[in-house]
Design a protein around this motif. Structure first.
Motif, PDB file in Angstrom:
ATOM      1  N   ASP A 189     -26.219  40.391  -8.922  1.00  0.00           N
ATOM      2  CA  ASP A 189     -24.757  40.490  -8.956  1.00  0.00           C
ATOM      3  C   ASP A 189     -24.311  41.929  -9.161  1.00  0.00           C
ATOM      4  O   ASP A 189     -23.274  42.355  -8.623  1.00  0.00           O
ATOM      5  N   GLU A 190     -25.122  42.713  -9.903  1.00  0.00           N
ATOM      6  CA  GLU A 190     -24.811  44.125 -10.091  1.00  0.00           C
ATOM      7  C   GLU A 190     -25.057  44.910  -8.810  1.00  0.00           C
ATOM      8  O   GLU A 190     -24.325  45.862  -8.508  1.00  0.00           O
ATOM      9  N   VAL A 191     -26.071  44.523  -8.055  1.00  0.00           N
ATOM     10  CA  VAL A 191     -26.333  45.170  -6.757  1.00  0.00           C
ATOM     11  C   VAL A 191     -25.157  44.938  -5.816  1.00  0.00           C
ATOM     12  O   VAL A 191     -24.656  45.870  -5.170  1.00  0.00           O
ATOM     13  N   VAL A 202     -42.027  35.501 -19.483  1.00  0.00           N
ATOM     14  CA  VAL A 202     -41.495  36.224 -18.332  1.00  0.00           C
ATOM     15  C   VAL A 202     -40.059  36.614 -18.667  1.00  0.00           C
ATOM     16  O   VAL A 202     -39.299  35.795 -19.197  1.00  0.00           O
ATOM     17  N   ALA A 203     -39.695  37.855 -18.379  1.00  0.00           N
ATOM     18  CA  ALA A 203     -38.320  38.331 -18.557  1.00  0.00           C
ATOM     19  C   ALA A 203     -37.928  39.065 -17.281  1.00  0.00           C
ATOM     20  O   ALA A 203     -38.499  40.109 -16.960  1.00  0.00           O
ATOM     21  N   SER A 204     -36.974  38.517 -16.550  1.00  0.00           N
ATOM     22  CA  SER A 204     -36.647  39.017 -15.216  1.00  0.00           C
ATOM     23  C   SER A 204     -35.147  39.169 -15.026  1.00  0.00           C
ATOM     24  O   SER A 204     -34.351  38.438 -15.631  1.00  0.00           O
ATOM     25  N   SER A 205     -34.768  40.093 -14.154  1.00  0.00           N
ATOM     26  CA  SER A 205     -33.367  40.240 -13.771  1.00  0.00           C
ATOM     27  C   SER A 205     -32.916  39.137 -12.827  1.00  0.00           C
ATOM     28  O   SER A 205     -31.719  38.930 -12.641  1.00  0.00           O
ATOM     29  N   SER A 206     -33.850  38.434 -12.225  1.00  0.00           N
ATOM     30  CA  SER A 206     -33.509  37.397 -11.250  1.00  0.00           C
ATOM     31  C   SER A 206     -32.873  36.184 -11.919  1.00  0.00           C
ATOM     32  O   SER A 206     -33.153  35.893 -13.088  1.00  0.00           O
ATOM     33  N   PRO A 207     -32.049  35.436 -11.176  1.00  0.00           N
ATOM     34  CA  PRO A 207     -31.526  34.169 -11.690  1.00  0.00           C
ATOM     35  C   PRO A 207     -32.672  33.218 -12.027  1.00  0.00           C
ATOM     36  O   PRO A 207     -33.740  33.257 -11.403  1.00  0.00           O
ATOM     37  N   LEU A 208     -32.436  32.340 -12.987  1.00  0.00           N
ATOM     38  CA  LEU A 208     -33.493  31.462 -13.476  1.00  0.00           C
ATOM     39  C   LEU A 208     -34.088  30.613 -12.363  1.00  0.00           C
ATOM     40  O   LEU A 208     -35.301  30.399 -12.326  1.00  0.00           O
ATOM     41  N   ARG A 209     -33.267  30.126 -11.443  1.00  0.00           N
ATOM     42  CA  ARG A 209     -33.820  29.257 -10.400  1.00  0.00           C
ATOM     43  C   ARG A 209     -34.750  30.016  -9.452  1.00  0.00           C
ATOM     44  O   ARG A 209     -35.687  29.433  -8.893  1.00  0.00           O
ATOM     45  N   LEU A 210     -34.531  31.326  -9.322  1.00  0.00           N
ATOM     46  CA  LEU A 210     -35.457  32.132  -8.523  1.00  0.00           C
ATOM     47  C   LEU A 210     -36.764  32.337  -9.267  1.00  0.00           C
ATOM     48  O   LEU A 210     -37.841  32.283  -8.669  1.00  0.00           O
ATOM     49  N   GLU A 265     -29.547  36.785 -16.163  1.00  0.00           N
ATOM     50  CA  GLU A 265     -28.317  36.417 -15.463  1.00  0.00           C
ATOM     51  C   GLU A 265     -27.154  36.144 -16.413  1.00  0.00           C
ATOM     52  O   GLU A 265     -25.988  36.310 -16.031  1.00  0.00           O
ATOM     53  N   ARG A 266     -27.429  35.694 -17.648  1.00  0.00           N
ATOM     54  CA  ARG A 266     -26.362  35.397 -18.606  1.00  0.00           C
ATOM     55  C   ARG A 266     -26.091  36.540 -19.577  1.00  0.00           C
ATOM     56  O   ARG A 266     -25.225  36.427 -20.444  1.00  0.00           O
ATOM     57  N   GLU A 267     -26.842  37.618 -19.439  1.00  0.00           N
ATOM     58  CA  GLU A 267     -26.641  38.762 -20.325  1.00  0.00           C
ATOM     59  C   GLU A 267     -25.469  39.613 -19.817  1.00  0.00           C
ATOM     60  O   GLU A 267     -25.185  39.638 -18.621  1.00  0.00           O
ATOM     61  N   PRO A 268     -24.795  40.323 -20.735  1.00  0.00           N
ATOM     62  CA  PRO A 268     -23.699  41.200 -20.297  1.00  0.00           C
ATOM     63  C   PRO A 268     -24.163  42.252 -19.294  1.00  0.00           C
ATOM     64  O   PRO A 268     -23.424  42.618 -18.387  1.00  0.00           O
ATOM     65  N   LEU A 325     -34.827  42.071 -25.347  1.00  0.00           N
ATOM     66  CA  LEU A 325     -34.466  41.759 -26.727  1.00  0.00           C
ATOM     67  C   LEU A 325     -34.245  40.256 -26.898  1.00  0.00           C
ATOM     68  O   LEU A 325     -34.628  39.668 -27.913  1.00  0.00           O
ATOM     69  N   ARG A 326     -33.625  39.628 -25.908  1.00  0.00           N
ATOM     70  CA  ARG A 326     -33.413  38.175 -25.951  1.00  0.00           C
ATOM     71  C   ARG A 326     -34.753  37.438 -25.950  1.00  0.00           C
ATOM     72  O   ARG A 326     -34.931  36.444 -26.668  1.00  0.00           O
ATOM     73  N   THR A 327     -35.679  37.915 -25.157  1.00  0.00           N
ATOM     74  CA  THR A 327     -37.004  37.288 -25.091  1.00  0.00           C
ATOM     75  C   THR A 327     -37.711  37.373 -26.438  1.00  0.00           C
ATOM     76  O   THR A 327     -38.270  36.387 -26.930  1.00  0.00           O
ATOM     77  N   ALA A 328     -37.694  38.552 -27.041  1.00  0.00           N
ATOM     78  CA  ALA A 328     -38.318  38.718 -28.358  1.00  0.00           C
ATOM     79  C   ALA A 328     -37.653  37.813 -29.389  1.00  0.00           C
ATOM     80  O   ALA A 328     -38.325  37.178 -30.211  1.00  0.00           O
ATOM     81  N   GLU A 329     -36.327  37.736 -29.328  1.00  0.00           N
ATOM     82  CA  GLU A 329     -35.590  36.893 -30.264  1.00  0.00           C
ATOM     83  C   GLU A 329     -35.997  35.432 -30.123  1.00  0.00           C
ATOM     84  O   GLU A 329     -36.230  34.736 -31.117  1.00  0.00           O
ATOM     85  N   GLN A 330     -36.098  34.950 -28.876  1.00  0.00           N
ATOM     86  CA  GLN A 330     -36.452  33.549 -28.659  1.00  0.00           C
ATOM     87  C   GLN A 330     -37.912  33.265 -29.026  1.00  0.00           C
ATOM     88  O   GLN A 330     -38.247  32.142 -29.416  1.00  0.00           O
TER      89      GLN A 330
END
Length: 223
Positions: free
Chosen positions: A53-55, A111-119, A140-143, A153-158
C-alpha cells in the motif's frame, strides 16, 4: 554455562524464503500500466521491502491518476500476487536449511513480513514451511511498514521475548534498517552487493551458506 541471549529467529519472506520479487515486479508492472504508469524492473526494485500500500501511494504521488483508487490498485496487485504465489513461487536456496538449523539451535521461529497476511500464508503453504513457524506476523495493520521497526517489535512482543534476544534474517536494505532500528541482531542475504549492508551483523551470499558453527558464533557474539 550461561544461556544464549538469542532466543528467537525471525525470518523475512519475500526474496529470502521465497523468490517472489520477480512476481511482485510482474504484478506491479501489469497493474500500474492500467493507470498509465509504465515501470521498469529497475524502478520496481527501488521499492523492494516496502509494504504494497505504501508502494502504490508512493507511485500515486509520483504520477497521480484518477480512478481506480489507490486502495483498488493495491487490492488488485495483492490478488494477482496470491494467484502467482499459489501457481509458481519458487523457494529461495537454503530457506528450509536455515529454518532447520535455527530450530536445532533451540531458537523459536517466526516470520515477519511487509506482505499482507494472506500472501504470507499462501507463500508458506507453497513452500511447505507453514507448520515450522510458531508465529506469522504481517506489517499490514501497523502504522508503518519497513524500514520502520514496527513489525519486528510486534513479533517480539507476541513471542514475549525482548527485541535484543531476536535474530532477524533479511534480504532487503529496508528490512535490515528495520531490524537494526528494533535493536535486533541481523543476518543479511542481499541479492546484490551494496556497501550499506555493512550495517548487518553478518552478510551471507545465500541461506545455504549458513551452518551450525556460523549460527553458534552469532549466538555467542551477542551474549
Amino acid at each position: 554455562m550461561l544461556a544464549p541471549v538469542l532466543r528467537a529467529a525471525i525470518f523475512d519472506l519475500d526474496g529470502l524464503l521465497v523468490d517472489s520479487e520477480p512476481l511482485w515486479r510482474r504484478a506491479e508492472i501489469e497493474h500500474f500500466a492500467t493507470v498509465g504508469l509504465h515501470l521498469t524492473d529497475a524502478e520496481c526494485e527501488e521499492t523492494t521491502g516496502l509494504r504494497i500500500d505504501e508502494v502504490v501511494a508512493f507511485r500515486h504521488r509520483q504520477h497521480p491518476w484518477g480512478a481506480p483508487s489507490v486502495a483498488e490498485i493495491t487490492s488488485r496487485i495483492v490478488d494477482r500476487m496470491v494467484s502467482l504465489l499459489r501457481e509458481e513461487a519458487p523457494a529461495k536456496p537454503g530457506g528450509a536449511h536455515a529454518v532447520d538449523l535455527c530450530a536445532r539451535a533451540g531458537l523459536r521461529l517466526a516470520v515477519a513480513s511487509s506482505s499482507p497476511l494472506r500472501l504470507i500464508e499462501a507463500a508458506l503453504a507453497r513452500l511447505g514451511l507453514r507448520e515450522r513457524f510458531e508465529l506469522v506476523v504481517s506489517a499490514e495493520r501497523e502504522p508503518y511498514g519497513k524500514p520502520h521497526p514496527a513489525v519486528f517489535l510486534r513479533t517480539a512482543e507476541q513471542l514475549g521475548i525482548a527485541p535484543t534476544s531476536c535474530l532477524v534474517f533479511e534480504d532487503s536494505l529496508n528490512g535490515l534498517v528495520a531490524a537494526k532500528a528494533a535493536r535486533m541482531a541481523c543476518i543479511a542475504v542481499p541479492e546484490r552487493t551494496d556497501a550499506r549492508f555493512a550495517l548487518a551483523d553478518l552478510v551471507l551470499p545465500s541461506l545455504d551458506a549458513l551452518d551450525a558453527r556460523t549460527l553458534g558464533t552469532m549466538i555467542e557474539r551477542v551474549r
